[in-house]
Write a protein that holds these residues in place. Sequence first.
Motif, PDB file in Angstrom:
ATOM      1  N   GLU A  23       0.835  -1.206   0.000  1.00 18.71           N
ATOM      2  CA  GLU A  23       0.000   0.000   0.000  1.00 18.71           C
ATOM      3  C   GLU A  23       0.867   1.253   0.000  1.00 18.71           C
ATOM      4  O   GLU A  23       0.573   2.222  -0.703  1.00 18.71           O
ATOM      5  N   ILE A  26       2.380   1.727  -3.424  1.00 17.53           N
ATOM      6  CA  ILE A  26       1.384   2.265  -4.359  1.00 17.53           C
ATOM      7  C   ILE A  26       1.208   3.759  -4.127  1.00 17.53           C
ATOM      8  O   ILE A  26       1.169   4.545  -5.076  1.00 17.53           O
ATOM      9  N   GLU A  30       2.668   8.003  -6.837  1.00 17.32           N
ATOM     10  CA  GLU A  30       2.022   9.201  -7.380  1.00 17.32           C
ATOM     11  C   GLU A  30       3.004  10.270  -7.858  1.00 17.32           C
ATOM     12  O   GLU A  30       2.843  10.800  -8.953  1.00 17.32           O
ATOM     13  N   TYR A  58       4.583  -6.281  -8.350  1.00  9.29           N
ATOM     14  CA  TYR A  58       3.415  -6.911  -8.977  1.00  9.29           C
ATOM     15  C   TYR A  58       3.581  -8.431  -9.015  1.00  9.29           C
ATOM     16  O   TYR A  58       2.645  -9.175  -8.711  1.00  9.29           O
ATOM     17  N   LEU A 118      -6.814  -6.673  -4.952  1.00 11.83           N
ATOM     18  CA  LEU A 118      -6.905  -5.216  -5.130  1.00 11.83           C
ATOM     19  C   LEU A 118      -5.522  -4.587  -5.249  1.00 11.83           C
ATOM     20  O   LEU A 118      -5.285  -3.741  -6.115  1.00 11.83           O
ATOM     21  N   LEU A 119      -4.620  -4.997  -4.371  1.00 13.84           N
ATOM     22  CA  LEU A 119      -3.260  -4.466  -4.421  1.00 13.84           C
ATOM     23  C   LEU A 119      -2.567  -4.866  -5.720  1.00 13.84           C
ATOM     24  O   LEU A 119      -1.875  -4.057  -6.344  1.00 13.84           O
ATOM     25  N   SER A 121      -3.967  -5.519  -8.590  1.00 14.73           N
ATOM     26  CA  SER A 121      -4.550  -4.742  -9.688  1.00 14.73           C
ATOM     27  C   SER A 121      -4.002  -3.325  -9.712  1.00 14.73           C
ATOM     28  O   SER A 121      -3.705  -2.782 -10.785  1.00 14.73           O
ATOM     29  N   SER A 122      -3.862  -2.719  -8.541  1.00 16.37           N
ATOM     30  CA  SER A 122      -3.287  -1.369  -8.475  1.00 16.37           C
ATOM     31  C   SER A 122      -1.848  -1.370  -8.952  1.00 16.37           C
ATOM     32  O   SER A 122      -1.424  -0.468  -9.678  1.00 16.37           O
ATOM     33  N   SER A 125      -1.705  -1.622 -12.668  1.00 22.18           N
ATOM     34  CA  SER A 125      -2.029  -0.324 -13.278  1.00 22.18           C
ATOM     35  C   SER A 125      -0.812   0.589 -13.297  1.00 22.18           C
ATOM     36  O   SER A 125      -0.564   1.285 -14.286  1.00 22.18           O
ATOM     37  N   ILE A 126      -0.053   0.567 -12.220  1.00 24.03           N
ATOM     38  CA  ILE A 126       1.155   1.394 -12.144  1.00 24.03           C
ATOM     39  C   ILE A 126       2.179   0.920 -13.172  1.00 24.03           C
ATOM     40  O   ILE A 126       2.788   1.727 -13.876  1.00 24.03           O
TER      41      ILE A 126
END
Length: 149
Positions: A23, A26, A30, A58, A118-119, A121-122, A125-126
């Motif tokens: 988390e 992730i 940003e 990942y 969920l993690l 998938s995030s 995406s990154i």
Amino acid sequence: MSFLLNLDEEKLDRIVPLLPKYEEKIAASEPIFQLEGRRLEEIMRTLPHYQATYDQAYQELKSLEEWVNNIKEKKVGKLWKKYNESYSRALSTRDIQAYIASEKDIVELNQILIEVILLKSSMLSIVEALKQMGWMAGHVTKLRIAEMQ
């Protein structure tokens, strides 16, 4: 060495403390995508490092998901056998599935599995955004070179 080797099927509480690390990773991604005010050279220089780091995270999450799924399958198999063989009356398949789905261990495993997915998938995406950023930076570089010529 993989952190999965340190996990134990009987002690699922060791999985949950691993998740905040992802988390944080992730959340730390940003600023990578804040391009305004950064030089193209800096972006191109740091991009492979970020891409490798996030791709590795990942892959770890993908392995963790598979590991949790395997544990879940084993537990479901044991519970299926318990309800199918040692129950006082014959249960239908739906009854057994309902009983298994309400078992505390299975509910906990499902919660952990959802969080890991969920993690993952995030993180994916990154990784995809970093690939897209590399593609974009490469084309901007080609345009600048063509402009100079």
